[in-house]
Structures are given as structure tokens and as C-alpha cells.
Design a protein around this motif. Sequence first.
Motif, PDB file in Angstrom:
ATOM      1  N   ASP A  15     -71.870  28.147 -21.282  1.00  0.00           N
ATOM      2  CA  ASP A  15     -72.867  27.324 -20.591  1.00  0.00           C
ATOM      3  C   ASP A  15     -72.407  26.873 -19.205  1.00  0.00           C
ATOM      4  O   ASP A  15     -73.145  26.159 -18.514  1.00  0.00           O
ATOM      5  N   TYR A  16     -71.206  27.245 -18.797  1.00  0.00           N
ATOM      6  CA  TYR A  16     -70.691  26.779 -17.512  1.00  0.00           C
ATOM      7  C   TYR A  16     -71.352  27.529 -16.355  1.00  0.00           C
ATOM      8  O   TYR A  16     -71.768  28.677 -16.491  1.00  0.00           O
ATOM      9  N   ALA A  17     -71.400  26.856 -15.202  1.00  0.00           N
ATOM     10  CA  ALA A  17     -72.009  27.451 -14.012  1.00  0.00           C
ATOM     11  C   ALA A  17     -71.143  27.152 -12.792  1.00  0.00           C
ATOM     12  O   ALA A  17     -70.309  26.238 -12.804  1.00  0.00           O
ATOM     13  N   ASP A  53     -69.666  23.546 -11.502  1.00  0.00           N
ATOM     14  CA  ASP A  53     -69.310  22.605 -12.569  1.00  0.00           C
ATOM     15  C   ASP A  53     -67.876  22.124 -12.395  1.00  0.00           C
ATOM     16  O   ASP A  53     -66.977  22.907 -12.038  1.00  0.00           O
TER      17      ASP A  53
END
Length: 220
Positions: A75-77, A80
Motif C-alpha cells: 500500500d506504500y506510495a 510516504d
Amino acid sequence: MFTGIIEDVGHIAKLQPTGDDIRLTVNVNKMDMSDVALGDSIATNGVCLTVVDFSSKHYSVDVSHETIKRSGFADYAVGDKVNLEKAMQASSRFGGHIVSGHVDGVGKIISLTQIDRWLEAWIQAPDALAKYISEKGSITVDGVSLTVNDVDGGKFMLTLIPHTLQETIIGSYRVGSKVNLEVDLIARYLERLMMGDKAAQSTSKSGIDLKFLAENGYLK
């Protein structure tokens, strides 16, 4: 091996898919990279990752499919923020607890309550991890060594001091935020030890073989 004492908060600069894996580049802020070498380990939000490229301002690591599956990296972008800790040295002060950097699962923030200068946070852990979490025991949340102050089934509560809120990404948590969890290393090994001789037995998914069928009356 790590201690759970965060050295820096960096941010994700690049996420490059490489098949089922990811090449991750993190820009550091104040962390000293002068003693880092290729192959060193840096805990990134609590995940032990191997440095494959670096400079004084960044490092790159490869994140495997297994790590993506067991942690919040899916879910990381880009942009972040992430907690950073270099692997401890033999001469280091042991300020937290024994942290391996092997994340056990992903939890979820279910409530945040401000009490004077402190923050009370309740986290829902995966059911499979509940047995390892005990009141006044240690747990690692996104790489931060913390003390469990209350437990209710699979939920646990943390009391967070201003320093922790200022020096880690915990200050940016919101209800619904997902967090990497690593349970206490001793609890994990103790469970295996208590299995005794049963630890050597196969744990295949079906558990059905000729011996099982004969013992349960299916074979004459």
C-alpha cells in the motif's frame, strides 16, 4: 538485529516494480550514511532490507514478494514517510528490545485518544498474532519498540509519549492507518520450544494420508 529505536524519518522516493518484487529507493533526512556499505541492513518501517545502492542522501533495496505479502509495502506510495534504523553494532547501546526486522503481520489503528501530552492508541492485530501480545510486553510497530499497556482479545493499547510522536511517523497516524507488527522474538521461539517433539512433525495443509485414513476407520 535492531533495537526499535528510530534514527530518522525518511520518505519513499521511488517504487520500481521488478516482476513480483519492488526496487525501493528511500531518501534519508538526518541519518548518517557514512558507515553504510552494500549488503548492510536498514529497517524500513520495521522491515529488515538489504542495501543494494546508496549515497549520502538515499539508499535502495529490493523488496521481495514474501515481504510485500506480510507487510504494508503493498500500500506504500512515493512520498510516504518511513521510520529508519540501521542494524545495531556490537558496541551500540541497547535502548529498546530485540527486533529482528521480520514483520509478522499488518495491524490497523482503531482509535486514537489525546490525553494531555500523551496519545493513547488502540491497534487491531491479526488474530494469529493475538497470543503473542501481552500486557507490559514489547511489540514493534512500524519499527518502533513499544510497550503494550492493555490487551483486549486481538486488540492492544499503546501510550505514546511526545518524543515518539515527534521523532517517528506515529505522529501522523489516523484511525484506519495500517501498521507493520513484529511480536516479541522470545514469545515466538518459546511457542516453538513448548511444542517439544511435535515440532518435528509435518504440518502439511491436508493432514490426510494412509495412516490418517487407517486410524479413522476408512481403510480395512
